[in-house]
Structures are given as C-alpha cells and as structure tokens.
Design an enzyme around this catalytic site. Structure first.
Site, short mmCIF file in Angstrom:
data_model
loop_
_atom_site.label_atom_id
_atom_site.label_comp_id
_atom_site.label_asym_id
_atom_site.label_seq_id
_atom_site.Cartn_x
_atom_site.Cartn_y
_atom_site.Cartn_z
N LYS A 1 0.88 -1.19 0.00
CA LYS A 1 0.00 0.00 0.00
C LYS A 1 0.91 1.22 0.00
CE LYS A 1 -4.44 1.01 0.31
NZ LYS A 1 -5.60 0.18 -0.05
N ASP B 1 -7.07 4.21 -4.39
CA ASP B 1 -7.71 4.07 -3.07
C ASP B 1 -8.31 5.45 -2.81
OD1 ASP B 1 -7.83 2.07 -0.63
OD2 ASP B 1 -7.42 4.00 0.26
P1 NDP Z 1 -12.97 7.71 -2.57
O1 NDP Z 1 -11.90 8.70 -2.40
O2 NDP Z 1 -13.55 7.49 -3.92
O3 NDP Z 1 -14.18 8.02 -1.58
C1 NDP Z 1 -13.96 8.08 -0.21
C2 NDP Z 1 -15.27 8.47 0.46
O4 NDP Z 1 -15.14 8.32 1.87
C3 NDP Z 1 -15.64 9.91 0.23
O5 NDP Z 1 -17.03 10.03 0.28
C4 NDP Z 1 -14.99 10.60 1.43
O6 NDP Z 1 -15.57 11.85 1.78
C5 NDP Z 1 -15.24 9.59 2.51
N1 NDP Z 1 -14.18 9.72 3.52
C6 NDP Z 1 -12.84 9.54 3.33
N2 NDP Z 1 -12.16 9.77 4.46
C7 NDP Z 1 -13.08 10.11 5.36
C8 NDP Z 1 -13.02 10.46 6.73
N3 NDP Z 1 -11.82 10.50 7.38
N4 NDP Z 1 -14.20 10.74 7.36
C9 NDP Z 1 -15.40 10.69 6.70
N5 NDP Z 1 -15.52 10.37 5.40
C10 NDP Z 1 -14.38 10.08 4.75
O7 NDP Z 1 -12.37 6.34 -1.98
P2 NDP Z 1 -12.88 4.85 -2.21
O8 NDP Z 1 -14.36 4.83 -2.38
O9 NDP Z 1 -12.01 4.23 -3.23
O10 NDP Z 1 -12.48 4.17 -0.81
C11 NDP Z 1 -13.40 4.06 0.28
C12 NDP Z 1 -12.94 2.95 1.20
O11 NDP Z 1 -12.88 1.71 0.49
C13 NDP Z 1 -11.54 3.11 1.80
O12 NDP Z 1 -11.51 2.53 3.09
C14 NDP Z 1 -10.67 2.28 0.86
O13 NDP Z 1 -9.46 1.87 1.48
C15 NDP Z 1 -11.60 1.11 0.61
N6 NDP Z 1 -11.34 0.30 -0.58
C16 NDP Z 1 -11.25 0.86 -1.80
C17 NDP Z 1 -11.02 0.06 -2.90
C18 NDP Z 1 -10.98 0.63 -4.28
O14 NDP Z 1 -10.88 -0.17 -5.21
N7 NDP Z 1 -11.09 1.92 -4.49
C19 NDP Z 1 -10.84 -1.38 -2.77
C20 NDP Z 1 -11.05 -1.89 -1.43
C21 NDP Z 1 -11.28 -1.06 -0.38
P3 NDP Z 1 -14.80 13.20 1.39
O15 NDP Z 1 -14.88 13.26 -0.10
O16 NDP Z 1 -15.52 14.28 2.09
O17 NDP Z 1 -13.38 13.01 1.89
O1 2IT Z 2 -7.84 -1.69 -0.58
C1 2IT Z 2 -7.82 -2.18 -1.71
O2 2IT Z 2 -7.97 -3.40 -1.92
C2 2IT Z 2 -7.64 -1.28 -2.85
N1 2IT Z 2 -7.55 -0.07 -2.66
C3 2IT Z 2 -7.51 -1.82 -4.24
C4 2IT Z 2 -6.11 -2.31 -4.49
C5 2IT Z 2 -5.80 -2.73 -5.88
O3 2IT Z 2 -4.62 -3.03 -6.11
O4 2IT Z 2 -6.68 -2.76 -6.75
#
Ligand code: NDP
Ligand code: 2IT
Length: 453
Positions: free
Chosen positions: A126, A166
């Site tokens: 990561k 992420d």
């Molecule tokens: P994005 O940046 O697309 O969206 C993040 C969302 O979460 C936004 O709505 C953001 O609000 C909110 N958020 C982030 N930090 C905070 C905080 N500290 N408090 C409140 N709200 C918060 O990210 P993703 O959707 O990609 O990721 C969301 C989660 O999913 C994370 O935990 C990530 O690690 C996990 N994840 C993502 C994957 C991927 O493929 N993208 C795969 C597996 C897990 P704001 O815009 O106001 O910051």
């Molecule tokens: O937390 C996760 O699994 C991710 N942000 C996606 C990682 C990836 O390599 O697609």
C-alpha cells in the site's frame, strides 16, 4: 496462548509507536490465529507471524510540487511493500491529509490477507501521500502525481509492485502517474491498475469493489435462504466504493437510503434510485462538490452535518436490515454497532478497509449477525486489478460479462473459503476468523517453502 498474543502485541507496540491503526489491524488478525499456531508449531518456530508483521521494505520520500500561483509545497510519499510471498506487491495508493506511515502499514497488512483470499497470485502493499486533492485544480493534481511518480517509478514494475487507486486516487490520478512512469521508463506496461479502458484498463474495475461487496452480502444471506431484494440498506461514503455498492443494490432490488462524505450524510427515505445515483456521480466525480447538495435537489432526503462531538455516527441509527460501510477506517464504533443491532441490521458487509473498531466487531460477533470483514468483502476490487494484470499480460481485453462472471465467481469462492475455514477451526459463521486464517495459511505455507528470506 493469550500470553503469547499479549507478548507479541507489546512487542508490536514498542517497535511501532504512534501507529494505532497498525496495532489494531495486527491485533485483529493475531486474535484469530491461536488455533492455527497450535496446530502448526512449525510456523511458530519459523517466526512466520513475526515476519508477516514486519514489512519487507518501506519507502518514504519527499514530493515537492508547485501550485497554480507558483507557491512551493512539500508532501511526504510512501510505499509499504509488505509481502511478496505469493506474488508481486499489490495494493492501492491513498492521497489524503490523514495519511501517515501507521495508516499505510495497517492497509498494507490487511492487503496481504485480502490478496491471499482472492485466489490470485498477488502479494501485499500500500502507498500514498498526505496530499489533499480536494480543491486542487487538474493541473495541480497532475504536477503532484508527476512529482510522486518521479520517485516511486524506481521501486515498482509489472512483476515487482503494481499500485492502484484508493481514497483520493481514481482514474485521473492513475492516468497522470501512468504517463510519468511511461516517460521515465520508456515502457508501456501494466505497472498500475485502474487504468482507463482505452489504454490498458479492465472493464468493470471501477465497479468491482462495490459490486463485490454486495455479492459477498448476497452470499452471506444465501446461507439463511434469503436475498437482498426488498432489504433497506445503510451505505456510508459517496466515492468509488459507495457509488457502485449503491448501483448493485438498486440492480438487485434493495433499497439504499444513505450516503455520506466527511462533511455529513443524507438519509433518503424514498430510496436512492438510478436517477439520484447519476446525480451523485456527477456531483462527486465531475463537479467534486459536497453531499449536502443531494438534499437540496431531492426533497425526500434529509441532510445532517457531521458532528465530531457526538460519541456515535447518526448515519448508523436508522431502521434497516443491511449496512455497507464504504468510507474509511473506524467509522463504526461499539456504540454505532449497538445502534445498528438495535435498528434491526443483521448483515454488515465492509466495502471500506477496517471500518469497524475491535469493540464494534465483537458486538457483531456476539450478536451472531452476518458480518463480512473488509479483507473478504471488499476483495473484489483488488481481484479485478489482478484480472486487469492478466489481460495486460496476454495483451487482450475481456468482455464485461467475462470479467463480471470471474468477479462473481471469486467472491463466492472467497465466501466459501472463509466459511469453511471458520468451521474447520471451530468458529462456524465467524467470517473474520475464517478470512484471517485462510489468508494467513496460504502466505505462511509459501513462506515455509521459500526459506528464510
Ligand atoms: P474515494 O476517495 O472514492 O471516496 C472516499 C469516500 O469516503 C468519500 O465520500 C470521502 O468523503 C469519505 N471519507 C474519506 N475519508 C473520510 C473520513 N476520514 N471521514 C469521513 N468520510 C471520509 O475512496 P474509495 O471509495 O475508493 O475508498 C473508500 C474505502 O474503500 C476506503 O476505506 C478504501 O481503502 C476502501 N477500498 C477501496 C477500494 C478501491 O478499489 N477503491 C478497494 C477496497 C477497499 P470526502 O470526499 O468528504 O473526503
Ligand atoms: O484496498 C484495496 O484493496 C484497494 N484499494 C484496491 C487495491 C488494488 O490493487 O486494486
């Protein structure tokens, strides 16, 4: 064994001070592993657990960049290369002001187990930076991404370490980083996943994490001969994972009613529809504005601003059957877990990484609800990244149906592995024990085979 865990945790805390999220992630895993270590004394002798906890390599670097006014800025960049036991390091990059070494170590640690569960040959890593893309122009984001890759490029490669997105890193950022990598190396390779379709991306990678989280919930429900149709669902976040979780829930006839960002949340009793989701996607991905606007546009919704003085998050205090935390770590504490249970929630499928505190997890386990931990439930994203790597290697693109069939299959296999392993180790229905144990066993066996490296 309890003493062993306490001694190990004391050591982890002493060696890694000021990294509470990393301590939490390690604690959650070692709590599950006592029966495994009892059955396999050879792992203890080979110090497998101690080795898995220590990153193979941590890279930390300066990222200097210039804003549109000509002011200079310096951010801190990282890549945590946690384990290459079963494949090249693989995991996302997070750009968010809260990023520090401890957060990335927790995420890299979780990724090792998650990637092991995907059935694909993926190690764990990561990275990211304490850079905040919010409010920055496209040109500023481009200069930052280029500066970030000017250092990262020497440490990654399609067979070494393959980053992806992420929080704060989507198509735009992946594009700018890919461009700089290609220029520096003079090579067009699949060094990043989450690329756009026309230059090496996979169909369905954007949707995969959210869809996979919903598929995992459906698999859990199947064990009780139920389905998602007609279920009311609480969803947090409004980014990539939340958006596609909602899309799939609507598709399967469920009724998602909440969305949030860091400034507050909306509750839409009438249910979020395809039309409302299209508005959210434009709001978040194109205009990059706040979720409060949803309630201005749709009168069936109520907006509640975030209030850090509360000891709970009111989003989790509505009547529902299912919850999908899709924002960030530790967004469900013990009080929130109690509220969810009180309101009738009996399915929790984690789209985010470690969204539930340890006490919250214990509430769910004690209540014997269907609780799918992030490292199993959100593995569809990285699994589809693995499918993107396969397509890049054979220089072909699979159809949407082909990728979706594989994703669906992988999520059902992950569900099966977690539930069978939980049963084999004496805790039927405990998906967190199943995920930690099954994820660990594959990596541990590879480490045993490969000797002390
Ligand atoms: P994005 O940046 O697309 O969206 C993040 C969302 O979460 C936004 O709505 C953001 O609000 C909110 N958020 C982030 N930090 C905070 C905080 N500290 N408090 C409140 N709200 C918060 O990210 P993703 O959707 O990609 O990721 C969301 C989660 O999913 C994370 O935990 C990530 O690690 C996990 N994840 C993502 C994957 C991927 O493929 N993208 C795969 C597996 C897990 P704001 O815009 O106001 O910051
Ligand atoms: O937390 C996760 O699994 C991710 N942000 C996606 C990682 C990836 O390599 O697609």
């Amino acid at each position: 064994m309890k003493d062993d865990i306490s001694a190990l945790m004391a050591d982890v805390k002493a060696k890694n001070p000021a990294e509470p999220e990393f301590h939490q992630a390690v604690h959650e895993v070692v709590e599950s592993l006592s029966p495994v270590l009892d059955r396999h004394p050879e792992y203890r002798k080979a110090k497998i657990l101690e080795r898995i906890i220590e990153p193979e390599r941590v890279i930390m670097f300066r990222v200097p960049w210039q804003d549109d006014q000509g002011n200079m800025h310096v951010n801190r960049g990282f890549r945590v290369e946690m384990s290459s036991a079963i494949g090249p390091y693989k995991g996302g990059l997070r750009f968010h002001p809260s990023v520090n070494l401890g957060i990335l170590k927790f995420l890299a640690f979780e990724q090792v187990f998650k990637n092991s569960l995907t059935t694909l040959p993926l190690g764990g890593g990561k990275g990211g930076a304490d850079f905040d893309p919010k409010g920055k122009s496209d040109a500023e984001v481009m200069r930052f991404c280029q500066a970030f890759m000017c250092e990262l490029f020497r440490h990654i490669g399609p067979d070494t370490d393959v980053p992806a997105g992420d929080i704060g890193v989507g198509h735009r950022e992946i594009g700018f980083m890919f461009g700089m990598y290609k220029k520096l190396r003079n090579e067009f390779t699949g060094v990043l996943t989450g690329k756009r379709l026309t230059w090496g991306g996979s169909l369905l990678r954007p949707e995969a994490t959210g869809y996979g989280t919903v598929y995992f919930a459906a698999e859990m429900l199947k064990t009780r001969h139920e389905e998602l149709t007609g279920k009311t669902c609480l969803v947090s976040g409004s980014g990539n994972v939340a958006q596609y979780t909602i899309e799939k829930l609507i598709d399967l006839g469920a009724r998602p009613v909440t969305l949030s960002d860091s400034t507050g949340y909306i509750y839409d009793e009438a249910g979020i529809t395809d039309e409302k989701l299209a508005f959210v996607m434009n709001l978040k991905n194109v205009r990059r504005c706040r979720i409060a606007e949803y309630a201005d546009k749709f009168k069936s919704a109520i907006y509640t601003p975030a209030n850090s003085k509360l000891d709970h998050n009111p989003l989790w205090n509505h009547k529902a059957q299912c919850a999908f935390p899709c924002a960030t770590q530790n967004e469900i504490n013990a009080k929130d877990a109690d509220n969810l249970l009180k309101n009738g929630v009996y399915v929790v499928s984690e789209g985010a990484n470690m969204p539930t505190t340890i006490n919250g997890v214990h509430r769910f386990l004690d209540a014997k609800i269907l609780y799918g931990p992030g490292k199993a439930a959100n593995a569809g994203g990285v699994a589809t990244s693995g499918l993107e790597m396969s397509q890049n290697s054979v220089r072909l693109s699979w159809t949407r149906d082909e990728v979706d069939t594989r994703l669906h299959h992988i999520m059902s296999v992950i569900h099966k592995i977690c539930s069978e392993t939980a049963e084999q180790y004496g805790t039927p229905g405990n998906y967190i024990n199943g995920a930690n144990t099954a994820g660990f066993l594959k990596v541990a066996n590879a480490m045993m085979d490969q000797g002390l490296v």
